[in-house]
Scaffold this motif. Structure first.
Motif, short mmCIF file in Angstrom:
data_model
loop_
_atom_site.label_atom_id
_atom_site.label_comp_id
_atom_site.label_asym_id
_atom_site.label_seq_id
_atom_site.Cartn_x
_atom_site.Cartn_y
_atom_site.Cartn_z
N PRO A 375 -1.56 -7.01 -3.09
CA PRO A 375 -0.42 -7.73 -2.50
C PRO A 375 0.65 -8.03 -3.55
N GLY A 376 1.84 -8.34 -3.08
CA GLY A 376 2.93 -8.70 -3.97
C GLY A 376 3.31 -10.15 -3.80
N ILE A 377 4.30 -10.58 -4.57
CA ILE A 377 4.85 -11.93 -4.45
C ILE A 377 6.25 -11.81 -3.87
N LEU A 378 6.55 -12.60 -2.86
CA LEU A 378 7.82 -12.50 -2.15
C LEU A 378 8.47 -13.86 -2.04
N TRP A 379 9.78 -13.91 -2.29
CA TRP A 379 10.55 -15.08 -1.91
C TRP A 379 11.92 -14.62 -1.44
N GLY A 382 15.85 -17.45 2.87
CA GLY A 382 15.43 -18.42 3.88
C GLY A 382 14.15 -19.14 3.53
N HIS A 383 13.39 -18.61 2.58
CA HIS A 383 12.13 -19.23 2.19
C HIS A 383 11.96 -19.03 0.68
N PRO A 384 12.61 -19.91 -0.11
CA PRO A 384 12.66 -19.69 -1.57
C PRO A 384 11.34 -19.89 -2.30
N GLU A 385 10.34 -20.50 -1.65
CA GLU A 385 9.07 -20.69 -2.32
C GLU A 385 8.28 -19.37 -2.31
N PRO A 386 7.67 -19.00 -3.42
CA PRO A 386 6.95 -17.72 -3.46
C PRO A 386 5.74 -17.70 -2.53
N ARG A 387 5.52 -16.53 -1.91
CA ARG A 387 4.37 -16.32 -1.04
C ARG A 387 3.80 -14.93 -1.33
N ARG A 388 2.55 -14.75 -0.91
CA ARG A 388 1.97 -13.41 -1.02
C ARG A 388 2.45 -12.54 0.14
N ALA A 390 1.81 -8.65 2.00
CA ALA A 390 0.87 -7.54 2.08
C ALA A 390 1.51 -6.27 1.54
N SER A 391 0.70 -5.45 0.90
CA SER A 391 1.17 -4.16 0.38
C SER A 391 1.45 -3.20 1.52
N ALA A 392 2.37 -2.28 1.27
CA ALA A 392 2.63 -1.20 2.25
C ALA A 392 1.57 -0.11 2.17
N TYR A 393 0.64 -0.23 1.21
CA TYR A 393 -0.44 0.75 1.05
C TYR A 393 -1.78 0.11 1.42
N ARG A 394 -2.69 0.94 1.90
CA ARG A 394 -4.06 0.47 2.10
C ARG A 394 -5.00 1.68 2.00
N ALA A 395 -6.29 1.37 1.89
CA ALA A 395 -7.33 2.41 1.81
C ALA A 395 -7.02 3.42 0.71
N VAL A 396 -6.67 2.91 -0.46
CA VAL A 396 -6.30 3.79 -1.58
C VAL A 396 -7.55 4.38 -2.22
N GLU A 397 -7.53 5.68 -2.44
CA GLU A 397 -8.60 6.37 -3.15
C GLU A 397 -7.99 7.21 -4.26
N VAL A 398 -8.56 7.12 -5.45
CA VAL A 398 -8.05 7.87 -6.60
C VAL A 398 -9.19 8.68 -7.20
N THR A 399 -9.00 9.97 -7.34
CA THR A 399 -9.99 10.85 -7.95
C THR A 399 -9.35 11.67 -9.05
N VAL A 400 -10.19 12.24 -9.89
CA VAL A 400 -9.73 13.09 -11.00
C VAL A 400 -10.33 14.47 -10.82
N GLU A 401 -9.49 15.49 -10.92
CA GLU A 401 -9.93 16.87 -10.72
C GLU A 401 -9.42 17.75 -11.86
N GLY A 402 -10.17 18.79 -12.16
CA GLY A 402 -9.72 19.80 -13.11
C GLY A 402 -10.04 19.47 -14.55
N GLU A 403 -10.11 20.53 -15.37
CA GLU A 403 -10.39 20.40 -16.79
C GLU A 403 -9.07 20.37 -17.58
N TRP A 404 -9.12 19.70 -18.73
CA TRP A 404 -7.95 19.64 -19.61
C TRP A 404 -7.55 21.05 -20.03
N PRO A 405 -6.24 21.37 -20.02
CA PRO A 405 -5.12 20.47 -19.76
C PRO A 405 -4.67 20.43 -18.29
N ALA A 406 -5.42 21.10 -17.40
CA ALA A 406 -5.02 21.16 -15.99
C ALA A 406 -5.55 19.98 -15.19
#
Length: 468
Positions: A375-379, A382-388, A390-406
């Motif tokens: 999540p981010g911080i938003l103000w 109309g609402h100057p106090e900071p609030r959390r 929600a991110s525009a992303y969800r269900a993020v998966e990160v994998t690594v493929e290939g041998e160096w340097p590819a």
């Protein structure tokens, strides 16, 4: 990478055409139906991964210029460039250019100059000097800070209200049937075109994002721009020798037609004008001068002693557009024509990068993407106090493929702007020579691509996954 030559440009030399590759040290030299190969695997490369490649016609051949950029903070880049002059019968010279900016090329060689931008001489605010008098040393302050995040624990903030991540299946089906795009109806954020101007700000827990808040007080009237200083203009000849000319101002480009040398320069930094939003507009005013160099190149050029003319911005834009069209035609003509599989010397030698540095580079890029769904911080106005928020992303998966340097980091996710699809993108961690790619602001660019729709169409998705 494809085994076919990927043309950066094509340079005609009589009845011969030199077609250099974009990322490999090789060029096809084409004469009619005959093809010869020129390679330069032992030529110097810039210090980092190659970010830019240009080919410029010059001296019976082509200059192939390589450049790398590394972000060093405070909106500054470290630039490193090298160049190779390729003739129909081989390489005539390979040179290191350091941080010098490429300004043009002609029959004698490559013109390079000062890398700085004219913005460095925009001048100061007129009341700045008087205000500076009596200012306390920053080290003597009491620790107060204007940073609105100081002392804020993001985990303790309340959540800002939000819309459902995706519309309901029924709503989305109706949207698709109507051929309409979903509207952004977030009630919290004000549009930049709002009468009061942009008044919202947000930051991400895991990344670097932000918005603009106009100043409460009008900005001081800016002072006049400063004159740009004398700079060195250097001609690198096709045999590697150099000639230096001192010019009284910052040079932007050089052209030569026969004995006529045309220099485009910036006499001053940009002129600043306050605008209605409390910010500034910046106007750059370039000029050109012509010199007769039939008797040889001068040691110095004083533009202020020569007749000059302003540069036409519309002419600049037309020139840029026509050059882009030309390059597109070149790539369309020469792509997928020459197979490099068996061409000796058509690959750069691998950069000496140890295992620990490779692992660190991969882990750094993985870490950037793993924070996308935080999540981010938003103000807002109309609402100057900071609030959390929600991110525009969800269900993020990160994998690594290939041998160096590819090696590739593959990130897949769901995004609120693209309902009922999973998006996926691949990022090379290293270039073909093994240098670490600079992915500064990579998530910002990803956000922009999705927000502007600069991604593949939905119809290209396979099994619910769209590669973008």
């Amino acid at each position: 990478m494809s085994s076919f030559l990927d043309p950066v440009d094509a340079v005609a030399v009589g009845d011969v055409t030199i077609v250099p590759d974009t990322s490999r040290p090789v060029a096809a030299v084409v004469t009619g139906d005959d093809v010869l190969w020129v390679t330069w695997a032992d030529a110097p490369l810039p210090d980092g991964a190659v970010d830019e490649v240009r080919a410029l016609a010059s001296g019976g051949g082509a200059w192939v210029v390589y450049g790398s950029r590394e972000d060093v903070g405070d909106d500054l880049d470290e630039v490193s460039r090298t160049a190779v002059h390729v003739a129909p019968d081989g390489v005539t010279t390979a040179v290191e250019l350091g941080d010098r900016r490429v300004l043009g090329a002609d029959d004698d060689g490559l013109w390079i100059g000062d890398p700085r931008d004219a913005s460095m001489w925009m001048g100061d605010d007129e009341d700045e000097d008087s205000e500076d008098e009596g200012l306390e040393d920053p080290e003597d302050d009491d620790g107060d800070s204007d940073d609105p995040l100081d002392g804020v624990d993001p985990e303790t903030l309340p959540w800002a209200p939000s819309e459902p991540f995706w519309p309901s299946p029924e709503e989305w089906a109706a949207t698709l049937a109507a051929g309409e795009e979903p509207e952004d109806d977030d009630p919290e954020l004000l549009d930049d075109e709002d009468d009061d101007g942009p008044r919202s700000w947000s930051v991400s827990f895991g990344g670097v994002e932000g918005g603009f808040v106009p100043p409460e007080e009008p900005q001081a009237d800016p002072g006049p721009p400063l004159p740009t200083p004398p700079t060195d203009l250097v001609l690198v000849r096709t045999d590697g020798t150099r000639t230096t000319i001192t010019v009284d101002h910052l040079v932007q480009s050089v052209d030569r037609a026969g004995a006529l040398l045309t220099i485009r320069y910036m006499p001053t930094g940009p002129r600043r004008t306050p605008d209605a939003t409390g910010g500034m507009t910046y106007d750059y005013e370039s000029r050109k001068v012509d010199l007769d160099v039939s008797a040889g190149l001068p040691d110095t050029i004083t533009t202020e002693h020569l007749p000059s003319r302003p540069v036409d911005d519309d002419e600049d834009e037309a020139t840029w557009d026509s050059e882009e069209e030309r390059l597109e035609a070149v790539r369309a003509r020469w792509s997928e024509r020459f197979d490099l599989t068996d061409v000796a010397g058509a690959r750069w030698p691998l950069h000496d990068l140890d295992d620990a540095a490779r692992e660190r580079a991969v882990a750094d890029l993985v870490g950037v993407f793993e924070s996308l769904d935080q999540p981010g911080i938003l103000w807002t106005h109309g609402h100057p106090e900071p609030r959390r928020s929600a991110s525009a992303y969800r269900a993020v998966e990160v994998t690594v493929e290939g041998e160096w340097p590819a090696t590739e980091v593959v990130v897949s996710f769901e995004h609120s702007d693209v309902p009922y699809l999973r998006l996926r993108r691949r990022y090379r961690v290293f270039d073909d020579a093994g240098h670490v790619e600079d992915w500064t602001y990579v998530t910002v660019y990803l956000d922009e691509d999705i927000a502007t729709g600069d991604i593949a169409p939905r119809e290209d998705a396979v099994d619910g996954v769209l590669d973008i």
